[in-house]
Design an enzyme around this catalytic site. Sequence first.
Site, PDB file in Angstrom:
ATOM      1  N   GLY A  93       0.822  -1.193   0.000  1.00 22.19           N
ATOM      2  CA  GLY A  93       0.000   0.000   0.000  1.00 22.19           C
ATOM      3  C   GLY A  93       0.863   1.253   0.000  1.00 22.19           C
ATOM      4  O   GLY A  93       2.085   1.189   0.137  1.00 22.19           O
ATOM      5  N   CYS A  94       0.200   2.382  -0.143  1.00 18.44           N
ATOM      6  CA  CYS A  94       0.941   3.645  -0.252  1.00 18.44           C
ATOM      7  C   CYS A  94       1.587   4.023   1.083  1.00 18.44           C
ATOM      8  O   CYS A  94       2.806   4.253   1.144  1.00 18.44           O
ATOM      9  CB  CYS A  94       0.025   4.745  -0.764  1.00 18.44           C
ATOM     10  SG  CYS A  94      -1.549   4.885   0.108  1.00 18.44           S
ATOM     11  N   TYR A  95       0.800   4.073   2.152  1.00 18.87           N
ATOM     12  CA  TYR A  95       1.393   4.354   3.460  1.00 18.87           C
ATOM     13  C   TYR A  95       2.461   3.310   3.809  1.00 18.87           C
ATOM     14  O   TYR A  95       3.556   3.665   4.256  1.00 18.87           O
ATOM     15  CB  TYR A  95       0.318   4.356   4.553  1.00 18.87           C
ATOM     16  CG  TYR A  95      -0.588   5.560   4.605  1.00 18.87           C
ATOM     17  CD1 TYR A  95      -0.078   6.856   4.668  1.00 18.87           C
ATOM     18  CD2 TYR A  95      -1.962   5.412   4.634  1.00 18.87           C
ATOM     19  CE1 TYR A  95      -0.925   7.955   4.752  1.00 18.87           C
ATOM     20  CE2 TYR A  95      -2.815   6.509   4.713  1.00 18.87           C
ATOM     21  CZ  TYR A  95      -2.300   7.782   4.773  1.00 18.87           C
ATOM     22  OH  TYR A  95      -3.128   8.870   4.864  1.00 18.87           O
TER      23      TYR A  95
END
Lengths: 343, 343, 343, 343
Positions: free
Chosen positions: D148-150
Amino acid sequence: MVEVGVVGGTGYTGIELLRILVTHPHINIKTITSRTDAGVCVSDIYPSLRGFLALDFVEPDVDVLAECDVVFFATPNGVAMQMVPALLESGVRIIDISADFRIRDASLWSAWYGLEHVCPDVITQAVYGLPEFNRDNIASARLVACPGCYPTAVQLGFMPLLANDLIEPDYLIANTASGVSGAGRGASLRTSYCEVSDSYKAYAVAGHRHHPEISQGLGDMSARQVRLTFVPHLVPMIRGIHATLYAKLSDLSCDVQAVFEKHYADEPFVDVMSASECPETRSVKNSNFCRLGIGRPQNDNTIVILSVIDNLVKGASGQAVQNMNIMFGFDEMTGLNTVPLMP
Amino acid sequence: MVEVGVVGGTGYTGIELLRILVTHPHINIKTITSRTDAGVCVSDIYPSLRGFLALDFVEPDVDVLAECDVVFFATPNGVAMQMVPALLESGVRIIDISADFRIRDASLWSAWYGLEHVCPDVITQAVYGLPEFNRDNIASARLVACPGCYPTAVQLGFMPLLANDLIEPDYLIANTASGVSGAGRGASLRTSYCEVSDSYKAYAVAGHRHHPEISQGLGDMSARQVRLTFVPHLVPMIRGIHATLYAKLSDLSCDVQAVFEKHYADEPFVDVMSASECPETRSVKNSNFCRLGIGRPQNDNTIVILSVIDNLVKGASGQAVQNMNIMFGFDEMTGLNTVPLMP
Amino acid sequence: MVEVGVVGGTGYTGIELLRILVTHPHINIKTITSRTDAGVCVSDIYPSLRGFLALDFVEPDVDVLAECDVVFFATPNGVAMQMVPALLESGVRIIDISADFRIRDASLWSAWYGLEHVCPDVITQAVYGLPEFNRDNIASARLVACPGCYPTAVQLGFMPLLANDLIEPDYLIANTASGVSGAGRGASLRTSYCEVSDSYKAYAVAGHRHHPEISQGLGDMSARQVRLTFVPHLVPMIRGIHATLYAKLSDLSCDVQAVFEKHYADEPFVDVMSASECPETRSVKNSNFCRLGIGRPQNDNTIVILSVIDNLVKGASGQAVQNMNIMFGFDEMTGLNTVPLMP
Amino acid sequence: MVEVGVVGGTGYTGIELLRILVTHPHINIKTITSRTDAGVCVSDIYPSLRGFLALDFVEPDVDVLAECDVVFFATPNGVAMQMVPALLESGVRIIDISADFRIRDASLWSAWYGLEHVCPDVITQAVYGLPEFNRDNIASARLVACPGCYPTAVQLGFMPLLANDLIEPDYLIANTASGVSGAGRGASLRTSYCEVSDSYKAYAVAGHRHHPEISQGLGDMSARQVRLTFVPHLVPMIRGIHATLYAKLSDLSCDVQAVFEKHYADEPFVDVMSASECPETRSVKNSNFCRLGIGRPQNDNTIVILSVIDNLVKGASGQAVQNMNIMFGFDEMTGLNTVPLMP
């Protein structure tokens, strides 16, 4: 490899030029000048270039620039005219992104730019760098004067109408809007975040220095006398020019959509949208495209043309590279074949 | 105390109306309806109202509303016309912020709003709620139809020119721009942050439902036939309407600045800027003011009027309260005497 | 009527102070000074004040200011300390929005602000103007040092935890974010639209001048030694401070939500949100409120406090007026009872 | 040429994937699926792709996808797991940008994503696609689960500290902030312009579904038990993730800057800034870079790591293409060597 010099690399048109040039396969950036930042590594000022460019800014030096094949000026108005004559004599070809050689009438130029022109004779050698109007002349030019951002958007929007004599040229209205980067990179209260964001305004209603440039350009496209009202606005966005052009149709039966599609059929960077579609400025962000939309409110006698460009690309540094590609015989899209950033 | 009902409190015009009304000294908010949020505390949806309003949304109920002195409709188009006839019969006065009673020609209304009008006979009782044009009629009105946001800005800009017969009324251009809140509070891809921010575009070029409303209003102001081109644009800002109006001057010797200053000298909410100044939308944010600027590019025959309002205040809920003040004999600025938010 | 003087009216805290004061019913603005804009009408620089204030900026003059009951300093750091001693001697009460009297240790102040303090003895007379901590002292103060924007948000968030000894005070983290107006109104590349919008960054990680102020304040609230890590960030928004505070709970069984609700039950400007709700900065825009949210990720031993204020209101000029209300015995909400602007 | 299929092309990760793939020299886009927009030309929905891609969206069809060499899933969570088993059996390699195969514990996955996992046995075959941690496994993977991005930003920031055992792993804090595109392209009030712009807030403080993914990843990097507090925030910007990471140093004499520079010396997409520099999210906009900054407030025992990525590129589709390059033996930067957009 074409050896390239860049004069004035620290402004937004300068950094944008570098961003495009560092991935251009046929050129080598030989030197980048900046009076204010000489000695500083370019990527220290622009971290986005870390890993792409290892050069330092240097003081501008005509002798070093004279070793280049082409020199770009991404300088404030009034700088290029000081150095261009000597460089032309050295055989260097010049692409000026500033306004110094755009207006043929030197006294008109002086009136708007507040400077005496130091080489009015050189202006006559300059080719106005709007490829869609002037491609052949650009190919052989020694000195190209790149159009301003508003002038690019407005001229590309009116050109098919004027060239085909479809409108009354004595009552043209160009209602335009620009992102904030059009005002350059200087520290200024006028462009500070808190003064500009979440707001919208017109400016320079009484007169703007792009008015004479656009009028000259539209005049070149028309067989008749052109009379233009031009009102710019400031939009809280970084990049983008949007022109909303109004004119009275001479012939109500004309299929304007078809005229535009035909006129720009072979242009690599002009995209005529489908009938009734409105181009957004973001649809050309980070690209050299101009997108055009055609509307006719209430199917009445007023034609409305919408024209969008990225002011830093097609409105400045991208068009400058497009001109370089034409001048040096490269494919016109070289280095410019990027997909707009969305969202 | 005037007892007030609000129908449709969850949209942006509804919440703005509540924001203004909770500090109004002469009224009491009796009931706030919302079909979707009945039973929910208003300040649970709008934390900004915590501490100012302890009411819950309730289902709309004509009997409860009939106990009010005045009912505001901040509803989607087509709702007010369902309830207004019964309320009028009960003796309640109505201030409709939606479009249901703005256009006198019911079939024209239907064509633009895509609905059959259920009470065309009631339209004739409606007073168009633009105080600067219609103050006396508003004072005695049973039903006030508040102007739309674009129509308010455009009409206040053209009014002195038309009323004094200074321009050619058959070629008017209104190039307008709106903040995103003008599109309402619904979940929509069209108004989502990533689709709207850092971009600018025109929309509805072929025709917009505010065109017939503006044309009707300008026609009422002019002795001659009016013909208008109207192109709206979307600006990445929350609030604000900006109109850039173009017209051909009939009389080149006219002092337009003086005409405007005189025309609006006694208006509490219309501010004519000094000559050549351009009003920003943020200069009226959070206020009921309309600011006007007058320009004449190249001192030529085209006059340019700039008009800015806060679309949620003077363009909607503030003007609605201004109308209420007039209807109930309060000082017109009551509850509306706020300083614009800057920055 | 209390006679008020404002020194330094052209910055954002100055204009915000004027915006609040012009509608305050118990005061009269006697004089507004600005070295740079002396002689200019205030509303020429701030069109949002047109119609609300007819004063011109004047040169600062101690004799004129000495005729006021209270003088606000909305000046750059280092200005107030030059004038305050003389004004105090004249019997004028002072509310300083700048940082000159916030830190009790003059040498620590000098180290962070890069100036020699010219009246270290006067610092001891200053009362730190955080009403929620210091209300009684403020009431009788001759000189109030208003807290900074970050310090206000951080201290209001940690105060109930420290005052009730619920956390380990030697490992506090304040991760904060500010809108751009916190940087003031000067022309600066750092705060220009194109440099700030559509981006986010931390700054001053090694140390920020609000660190000693916050540490001093938190120390006053705690019986034990406080040790704070403070990292500020810049958000592309105009107004707003958001603090995300992290601490280790000493007692896992504690009902932190209840502690906060009890602690702030009587505070007019502190609003504790319901459990698990996250306050947005916009929910306090244009208001003097501080809203607090309490979270406990994974129900573990770390407590997270969210604290939002409008940096120009509760973080500066609103809190200054709140302090004035306390000093002069007015109701504390006078002039500050505005509904936050939404949207 | 590698034949590529894209499932779910209409969301922001889908369009971004297309934007990157259309200029990738070694692949051919064979098919693009979308249930909602089947039959529509891709560039009708995304005008930015006009001239770059002539395909229509089609209904997803396993037989057609089975003819591809690699299939990307840019779908909502829960879609990929329905189709992946059959495609794997057909010998197609899979790169999943969604969350379906990121978490090894299927019941933990179900708890956070609210769905029963339909092929928990396949999860064990999935390789977590963080090249900087897992490059060799990615090269031979049949199924890559892109982070994921985070999680990408947080793990790249903590990795050198954990791998070298420099911090106390039982009290890690990740204070993160995301641009709005991280929430996807659906119509939602939560991401509408007027709800999001000019504001800032935390969300999901009690728990966010990226918490277990990050905890799992950090656990893999550390010899000791990891305990993480993770608080995300929403920033009014389109693209960008910013992580501010806090940890207690185990060894105060450690040169953290040197550790980071050494750790990432050979990584093409990780850039460690000079000491004390703070990376901005815009410095990686439109690029696959992660830039890291290292700070140590007050030179105390807390280390602060700043990590920025473009959530749609390194946080999603760019990293997916990076993984493809590794899987197919292409140079890792192929198609990803773009200069960040500035300004």
